[in-house]
Design a protein around this motif. Structure first.
Motif, PDB file in Angstrom:
ATOM      1  N   ARG A   1      44.757  26.361  81.251  1.00  0.00           N
ATOM      2  CA  ARG A   1      43.924  25.769  80.208  1.00  0.00           C
ATOM      3  C   ARG A   1      42.618  25.180  80.743  1.00  0.00           C
ATOM      4  NH1 ARG A   1      42.111  21.773  77.244  1.00  0.00           N
ATOM      5  NH2 ARG A   1      42.105  22.015  74.957  1.00  0.00           N
ATOM      6  N   PRO A   2      42.621  24.460  81.904  1.00  0.00           N
ATOM      7  CA  PRO A   2      41.343  23.927  82.403  1.00  0.00           C
ATOM      8  C   PRO A   2      40.295  25.003  82.629  1.00  0.00           C
ATOM      9  CG  PRO A   2      43.189  22.872  83.516  1.00  0.00           C
ATOM     10  CD  PRO A   2      43.762  23.993  82.722  1.00  0.00           C
ATOM     11  N   GLU A   3      40.718  26.164  83.138  1.00  0.00           N
ATOM     12  CA  GLU A   3      39.758  27.248  83.376  1.00  0.00           C
ATOM     13  C   GLU A   3      39.243  27.809  82.071  1.00  0.00           C
ATOM     14  OE1 GLU A   3      39.699  31.715  85.335  1.00  0.00           O
ATOM     15  OE2 GLU A   3      40.893  30.139  86.303  1.00  0.00           O
ATOM     16  N   LEU A   4      40.118  27.974  81.071  1.00  0.00           N
ATOM     17  CA  LEU A   4      39.689  28.482  79.773  1.00  0.00           C
ATOM     18  C   LEU A   4      38.772  27.469  79.088  1.00  0.00           C
ATOM     19  CD1 LEU A   4      43.028  30.037  78.435  1.00  0.00           C
ATOM     20  CD2 LEU A   4      41.084  31.235  79.443  1.00  0.00           C
ATOM     21  N   ALA A   5      39.113  26.189  79.181  1.00  0.00           N
ATOM     22  CA  ALA A   5      38.300  25.154  78.534  1.00  0.00           C
ATOM     23  C   ALA A   5      36.896  25.106  79.114  1.00  0.00           C
ATOM     24  CB  ALA A   5      38.985  23.795  78.676  1.00  0.00           C
ATOM     25  N   ALA A   6      36.745  25.393  80.415  1.00  0.00           N
ATOM     26  CA  ALA A   6      35.435  25.339  81.073  1.00  0.00           C
ATOM     27  C   ALA A   6      34.492  26.427  80.571  1.00  0.00           C
ATOM     28  CB  ALA A   6      35.615  25.461  82.584  1.00  0.00           C
ATOM     29  N   ARG A   7      35.015  27.419  79.849  1.00  0.00           N
ATOM     30  CA  ARG A   7      34.175  28.499  79.353  1.00  0.00           C
ATOM     31  C   ARG A   7      33.412  28.111  78.083  1.00  0.00           C
ATOM     32  NH1 ARG A   7      38.460  33.610  79.994  1.00  0.00           N
ATOM     33  NH2 ARG A   7      38.940  33.249  82.200  1.00  0.00           N
ATOM     34  N   ARG A   8      33.686  26.930  77.571  1.00  0.00           N
ATOM     35  CA  ARG A   8      33.018  26.478  76.336  1.00  0.00           C
ATOM     36  C   ARG A   8      32.339  25.138  76.600  1.00  0.00           C
ATOM     37  NH1 ARG A   8      34.463  23.322  71.713  1.00  0.00           N
ATOM     38  NH2 ARG A   8      33.642  24.169  69.748  1.00  0.00           N
ATOM     39  N   ILE A   9      31.113  25.006  76.127  1.00  0.00           N
ATOM     40  CA  ILE A   9      30.368  23.758  76.313  1.00  0.00           C
ATOM     41  C   ILE A   9      29.933  23.245  74.926  1.00  0.00           C
ATOM     42  CG2 ILE A   9      28.345  22.675  77.330  1.00  0.00           C
ATOM     43  CD1 ILE A   9      28.437  24.788  79.516  1.00  0.00           C
ATOM     44  N   PRO A  10      30.388  22.036  74.560  1.00  0.00           N
ATOM     45  CA  PRO A  10      31.333  21.195  75.306  1.00  0.00           C
ATOM     46  C   PRO A  10      32.742  21.760  75.203  1.00  0.00           C
ATOM     47  CG  PRO A  10      30.866  20.210  73.184  1.00  0.00           C
ATOM     48  CD  PRO A  10      29.960  21.413  73.291  1.00  0.00           C
ATOM     49  N   PRO A  11      33.647  21.410  76.122  1.00  0.00           N
ATOM     50  CA  PRO A  11      35.009  21.933  76.094  1.00  0.00           C
ATOM     51  C   PRO A  11      35.761  21.474  74.845  1.00  0.00           C
ATOM     52  CG  PRO A  11      34.493  20.962  78.218  1.00  0.00           C
ATOM     53  CD  PRO A  11      33.389  20.570  77.294  1.00  0.00           C
ATOM     54  N   GLU A  12      36.687  22.307  74.400  1.00  0.00           N
ATOM     55  CA  GLU A  12      37.566  21.965  73.280  1.00  0.00           C
ATOM     56  C   GLU A  12      38.566  20.916  73.760  1.00  0.00           C
ATOM     57  OE1 GLU A  12      39.823  21.135  70.434  1.00  0.00           O
ATOM     58  OE2 GLU A  12      38.254  22.585  69.912  1.00  0.00           O
ATOM     59  N   PRO A  13      38.518  19.680  73.205  1.00  0.00           N
ATOM     60  CA  PRO A  13      39.338  18.604  73.765  1.00  0.00           C
ATOM     61  C   PRO A  13      40.767  18.554  73.251  1.00  0.00           C
ATOM     62  CG  PRO A  13      37.940  17.726  72.036  1.00  0.00           C
ATOM     63  CD  PRO A  13      37.610  19.192  72.157  1.00  0.00           C
ATOM     64  N   ARG A  14      41.024  19.106  72.058  1.00  0.00           N
ATOM     65  CA  ARG A  14      42.319  18.857  71.424  1.00  0.00           C
ATOM     66  C   ARG A  14      43.236  20.062  71.407  1.00  0.00           C
ATOM     67  NH1 ARG A  14      41.768  16.430  65.689  1.00  0.00           N
ATOM     68  NH2 ARG A  14      43.996  16.183  66.088  1.00  0.00           N
ATOM     69  N   ALA A  15      42.716  21.224  71.047  1.00  0.00           N
ATOM     70  CA  ALA A  15      43.570  22.386  70.802  1.00  0.00           C
ATOM     71  C   ALA A  15      44.459  22.692  71.998  1.00  0.00           C
ATOM     72  CB  ALA A  15      42.712  23.602  70.469  1.00  0.00           C
ATOM     73  N   LEU A  16      45.708  23.008  71.730  1.00  0.00           N
ATOM     74  CA  LEU A  16      46.637  23.356  72.800  1.00  0.00           C
ATOM     75  C   LEU A  16      46.309  24.733  73.358  1.00  0.00           C
ATOM     76  CD1 LEU A  16      49.160  22.980  74.532  1.00  0.00           C
ATOM     77  CD2 LEU A  16      50.529  23.761  72.565  1.00  0.00           C
ATOM     78  N   PHE A  17      46.253  25.733  72.496  1.00  0.00           N
ATOM     79  CA  PHE A  17      46.033  27.101  72.966  1.00  0.00           C
ATOM     80  C   PHE A  17      44.581  27.515  72.717  1.00  0.00           C
ATOM     81  CE2 PHE A  17      50.671  27.181  72.183  1.00  0.00           C
ATOM     82  CZ  PHE A  17      51.058  27.503  73.473  1.00  0.00           C
ATOM     83  N   LEU A  18      43.933  27.984  73.795  1.00  0.00           N
ATOM     84  CA  LEU A  18      42.525  28.369  73.744  1.00  0.00           C
ATOM     85  C   LEU A  18      42.374  29.877  73.862  1.00  0.00           C
ATOM     86  CD1 LEU A  18      41.022  25.672  76.140  1.00  0.00           C
ATOM     87  CD2 LEU A  18      41.358  25.526  73.654  1.00  0.00           C
ATOM     88  N   ASN A  19      41.296  30.403  73.276  1.00  0.00           N
ATOM     89  CA  ASN A  19      41.005  31.821  73.430  1.00  0.00           C
ATOM     90  C   ASN A  19      40.197  32.065  74.704  1.00  0.00           C
ATOM     91  OD1 ASN A  19      38.287  31.174  72.872  1.00  0.00           O
ATOM     92  ND2 ASN A  19      38.540  31.583  70.689  1.00  0.00           N
ATOM     93  N   HIS A  20      39.781  33.287  74.922  1.00  0.00           N
ATOM     94  CA  HIS A  20      39.108  33.626  76.187  1.00  0.00           C
ATOM     95  C   HIS A  20      37.729  32.995  76.301  1.00  0.00           C
ATOM     96  CE1 HIS A  20      37.363  36.476  73.376  1.00  0.00           C
ATOM     97  NE2 HIS A  20      36.423  36.758  74.262  1.00  0.00           N
TER      98      HIS A  20
END
Length: 313
Positions: free
Chosen positions: A201-220
Motif C-alpha cells: 500500500r505505501p508504494e501504491l499510495a506514493a503514486r498519487r499526490i496527495p496520497p489517499e489517506p483513508r481507503a484500504l484498497f488502492l488502484n494502480h
C-alpha cells in the motif's frame, strides 16, 4: 392534465429522475427505453393519440403477456413493470392521471437462480495465483478478504484502513441500507492484509499526490479501488487459473456461505455474517451437494444402509 401524451409525460418523468432523484445516466436511459417500449405497445393497440391516462389494468396485462410471448426473462418483465409503477406514481403526483393501472399488479414470480460456487480446490488454486508485486499483494489481500468474510464487493472497496482490527482479526463494513456490521477475517486474510499494508500500500499510495489517506484498497494510480477494478482483476486470475467462466466477486461470497454451511455452520450465523435482514434471503445458499446429502443420510438414518441395520442387531 389528463390529455398529456406519452412523450410529454416521459420527458417530465426523466427530468424528475435526473433532478430530484439524482438517478445515474444508465438508470435514466433504462427507464426511457422501458417506457418508450410500453408507449409503442399502447399506440399499436389503442392508436397513436392514446396517452398514459388511456391505459387500464387490462392493457398492462396484455403488455406483460406480449413480453412473455417474446421470451423475455421474468427478471426483465419485473424490471419493466417496476419502471411503469414509478412512471405512474410520478404522473399521479403531477395530476396527469387519475389512477395507476399498475398499482394492483404483481409481476411474475422470479426464479431463484443459485449463483455459482467454487470447490475447495478451485478456491485454493485461485488464492495461490497472485504474485508478490505490490499489485499482486493487494490482489491476494482482496481475494483472501472476500473469501474469509463473504462481504460484498461494494463493501470491500468502501472499507478504510481504520475499519480493520488485525490484532483481533475483525473488519467493520458498511452494508446495504448503510447498516454496519463486524465480520471476522481469519488468519490467512489477516496475514495477507498485513503484507499488503506493510509492503504494497505505501508504494501504491506514493503514486498519487496527495496520497489517499483513508481507503484500504488502492488502484494502480494510488486512488481508491472501484468495484469494476476488483471484477477485472478477478477475471484475470480466473483466466490464469483456468476456472470456468462467470466467476465474480459474488461467486466468492456464495462460496464463502456454502463452505460454511457444508462445514456445519448454523444458518442464522451465516445470515448475520452475510448481512441479510431476512433469513429467507440466506436460504438460497443452502444448496449442499446431493452427494453430501446422500452421505449424511447414509451415515445417520437407521434404515439407510445394510451396515446400519446390521449394527443395530
Amino acid at each position: 392534465m389528463p390529455g398529456v401524451t406519452f412523450g410529454e409525460a416521459l420527458e417530465g418523468f426523466l427530468l424528475y429522475l435526473k433532478g430530484e432523484r439524482q438517478a445515474s445516466p444508465c438508470t435514466v436511459d433504462a427507464y426511457r427505453a422501458d417506457i418508450e417500449q410500453f408507449a409503442a405497445f399502447v399506440a399499436g393497440r389503442a392508436g397513436q393519440e392514446a396517452g398514459p391516462a388511456a391505459v387500464d389494468i387490462w392493457m398492462v396485462r396484455r403488455y406483460l403477456g406480449w413480453l412473455n410471448q417474446l421470451g423475455q426473462q421474468r427478471s426483465s418483465m419485473n424490471r419493466k413493470l417496476a419502471a411503469l409503477r414509478a412512471f405512474y406514481r410520478f404522473l399521479l403526483r403531477a395530476g396527469q392521471v387519475q389512477s395507476s393501472p399498475v398499482a394492483l399488479l404483481s409481476g411474475p414470480r422470479r426464479e431463484k437462480r443459485l449463483p455459482g460456487c467454487l470447490s475447495h480446490a478451485e478456491m485454493e488454486k485461485l488464492l495461490s495465483i497472485p504474485a508478490t508485486t505490490p499489485l499482486g499483494l493487494r490482489d491476494r489481500a482482496i481475494l483472501e478478504t472476500l473469501y474469509a468474510s463473504g462481504i460484498r464487493v461494494a463493501e470491500l472497496v468502501g472499507m478504510d484502513q481504520d475499519d480493520l482490527d488485525l490484532v483481533a482479526g475483525y473488519a467493520r463494513v458498511l452494508g446495504k441500507g448503510r447498516r454496519e456490521r463486524v465480520v471476522p477475517l481469519g488468519r490467512y486474510a489477516v496475514k495477507a492484509l498485513e503484507n499488503y499494508l506493510h509492503r504494497a500500500r505505501p508504494e501504491l499510495a506514493a503514486r498519487r499526490i496527495p496520497p489517499e489517506p483513508r481507503a484500504l484498497f488502492l488502484n494502480h494510480l494510488g486512488g481508491r479501488l472501484t468495484t469494476r477494478g476488483v471484477r477485472e482483476r478477478l477475471s484475470h486470475y480466473v483466466e490464469k487459473a483456468a476456472l470456468r467462466r462467470g466467476v465474480s466477486p459474488h461467486t466468492i461470497r456464495h462460496t464463502f456461505a456454502t463452505h460454511l454451511l457444508e462445514g456445519g455452520a448454523d444458518l442464522r450465523v451465516v445470515q448475520e455474517l452475510l448481512g441479510h435482514i431476512r433469513l429467507a434471503t440466506t436460504q438460497i445458499y443452502t444448496h449442499i451437494s446431493q452427494s453430501q446429502l446422500r452421505e449424511v443420510y447414509r451415515q445417520f438414518h437407521p434404515r439407510a444402509s445394510r451396515d446400519n441395520i446390521d449394527n443395530r442387531r
